[in-house]
Design an enzyme around this catalytic site. Structure first.
Site, mmCIF file in Angstrom:
data_model
loop_
_atom_site.group_PDB
_atom_site.id
_atom_site.type_symbol
_atom_site.label_atom_id
_atom_site.label_comp_id
_atom_site.label_asym_id
_atom_site.label_seq_id
_atom_site.Cartn_x
_atom_site.Cartn_y
_atom_site.Cartn_z
ATOM 1 N N ARG A 1 -14.178 50.590 2.274
ATOM 2 C CA ARG A 1 -13.953 51.836 1.517
ATOM 3 C C ARG A 1 -15.254 52.356 0.932
ATOM 4 O O ARG A 1 -15.491 53.556 0.882
ATOM 5 C CB ARG A 1 -12.922 51.598 0.406
ATOM 6 C CG ARG A 1 -11.500 51.429 0.952
ATOM 7 C CD ARG A 1 -10.567 50.921 -0.127
ATOM 8 N NE ARG A 1 -10.531 51.793 -1.263
ATOM 9 C CZ ARG A 1 -10.460 51.375 -2.534
ATOM 10 N NH1 ARG A 1 -10.390 50.089 -2.814
ATOM 11 N NH2 ARG A 1 -10.440 52.235 -3.517
ATOM 12 N N SER B 1 -5.961 47.668 -4.792
ATOM 13 C CA SER B 1 -7.189 46.868 -4.853
ATOM 14 C C SER B 1 -7.263 46.110 -6.185
ATOM 15 O O SER B 1 -7.438 44.886 -6.216
ATOM 16 C CB SER B 1 -8.392 47.811 -4.693
ATOM 17 O OG SER B 1 -9.587 47.165 -5.026
HETATM 18 N N1 URA Z 1 -12.155 48.584 -8.865
HETATM 19 C C1 URA Z 1 -11.538 47.860 -7.896
HETATM 20 O O1 URA Z 1 -11.401 46.642 -7.988
HETATM 21 N N2 URA Z 1 -11.076 48.515 -6.818
HETATM 22 C C2 URA Z 1 -11.198 49.859 -6.666
HETATM 23 O O2 URA Z 1 -10.730 50.374 -5.672
HETATM 24 C C3 URA Z 1 -11.846 50.601 -7.687
HETATM 25 C C4 URA Z 1 -12.326 49.930 -8.791
#
Ligand code: URA
Length: 434
Positions: A168, A183
């Site tokens: 990403r 996430s």
């Molecule tokens: N922190 C995370 O762990 N994942 C994300 O997608 C954005 C911030």
């Protein structure tokens, strides 16, 4: 089932089934889905979104891509705090020792800098010797001994997120409520906590720029957490300008130690205390937010929180003498000051631009493999609203390399603005989502 069919279904706006989501997550974890197909589906999710049910299924599949840590050896309710990412956002390094000193075990799995935002792991590694790569055994031992363990993501905890996060970052697919929710929450659920306090940042330096989007993200995170048995609350906090004065790594650690010694900037203290109070209530060592506020203040004024920070550093291989002697932290001597261009009121110190300037100096990474320079950074000397005279110092830059300084300086000139009237006052804590 074929990956291309799943991608096309989402591309055309369909809702993915439980099996399709599991097929994707299992495929990413095992490597059966190549990066180009995973990236295509990620982009389709960014553009088409996901229903709350799909987001919950995605989170669940990501949790099950690895183990769910068993922290039953650690007595007490385990509470973590996580931020969605900001600039000068160093509250974890204060909150963790304060909460641990008040009797709440804090298992904290944090990230590295992402984009223009800083990462707790990079800040901790600015402390000479500090190891964030503890094994699960060492992590549990640290929690039992000091009430706190601060680690990075391991290949056992939500490994699907580890792969997706990296993809990403380089495919323009970070800014998505379902993807950020899955996430963050997959890692948090897998780390074996009982409760979680989220700091959902909003404004220029956050991934969610508007309060409406931040509220939607907070609601998504909170509902996933609560549905999976992790009692979760979120504060929505302002990230229009950097939090505190220090932006970088070692200078942020120094500022945290200043707060633990009883000083430090008011905005940083306020946000940290509000988050800490909720950790203490969820950890059931306080019965109300007022009670929690008193406990947290006592932990700081008595020196117990600072002492605990020293123990946490020592337990993780770092040099605990930094708490008494800040000169043991990395630093650079070369500095430059940006001054106010005219008389008036400081109307803006833009968090995203300051964050990008800090990355340019070397405090963050352009590429995953880049090394971080812990000593460089920025000190924000005046906050929006301050009355300034032409030539007053606004921002101090600590740099090592002149070319990097030039790039950072250009960004910082754009970041600050002086006007005829003070800007409208901004609240730091905008909302709370249960
Ligand atoms: N922190 C995370 O762990 N994942 C994300 O997608 C954005 C911030």
């Amino acid at each position: 089932m074929r990956a291309v069919d799943v991608i096309m279904k989402k591309r055309d706006g369909g809702a993915l089934s439980h099996d399709e989501i599991r097929f994707f997550v299992d495929g990413v974890t095992s490597g059966a889905w190549p990066d180009y197909q995973a990236s295509a589906l990620l982009m389709a999710i960014v553009l088409r979104g996901m229903t709350p049910d799909e987001t919950a299924r995605l989170t669940d599949a990501m949790v099950h891509s690895g183990i769910r840590v068993d922290l039953s050896r650690v007595p007490g309710l385990k509470v973590d705090k996580h931020s969605t990412g900001g600039v000068g956002d160093k509250t974890s390094l204060i909150l963790a020792p304060v909460a641990a000193a008040c009797g709440v075990p804090v298992p904290m799995m944090s990230g590295r800098g992402l984009g223009h935002t800083g990462g707790t792991l990079d800040k901790l590694e600015a402390i000479p010797g500090f190891r964030v790569g503890l094994s699960l055994e060492e992590f549990t031992a640290a929690l039992v001994k000091t009430g706190c363990g601060m680690i990075g993501q391991t290949s056992q905890i939500a490994p699907a997120d580890k792969k997706l996060y990296a993809l990403r970052d380089v495919t323009g697919t970070v800014e998505s409520i379902p993807l950020i929710s899955a996430s963050i929450m997959s890692k948090k659920i897998a780390e074996g906590i009982d409760a979680l306090v989220l700091d959902v940042k909003t404004g220029s330096g956050a991934f969610m720029k508007t309060e409406a989007d931040s509220r939607m993200l907070a609601q998504s995170l909170v509902s996933i957490g609560n549905a999976s048995g992790v009692k979760t609350v979120a504060l929505i906090t302002d990230m229009e300008s950097p939090l505190g004065r220090a932006v970088g790594n070692a200078n942020e650690v120094a500022e945290c130690i200043e707060v633990l010694r009883g000083g430090g900037p008011a905005d940083l203290i306020e946000v940290t205390l509000e988050l800490t109070k909720r950790v203490l209530v969820l950890g059931k060592v306080a019965t109300s937010l007022e009670d929690a506020g008193r406990l947290a203040q006592q932990a700081i004024s008595s020196g117990r929180a600072l002492e605990r920070f020293g123990q946490i550093i020592d337990m993780q291989g770092g040099d605990p003498r930094v708490i008494d002697d800040l000169s043991r932290l990395p630093h650079v001597d070369t500095q430059e000051i940006i001054t106010a261009p005219r008389d008036g009121f400081l109307t803006r110190v833009d968090a995203e631009l300051v964050g990008r300037a800090s990355v340019q100096l070397g405090a963050g990474r352009d590429r995953v493999e880049d090394a971080v320079d812990f000593g460089v950074g920025i000190m924000v000397l005046a906050k929006p609203g301050a009355a300034v005279r032409r030539g007053d110092p606004i921002v101090e830059i600590f740099y090592r390399d002149r070319e990097r300084l030039e790039r950072a300086r250009a960004l910082l000139h754009q970041a600050i603005a002086v006007g005829d009237a003070p800007p409208p006052a901004r609240r730091l804590i905008l909302d709370e989502v249960h």
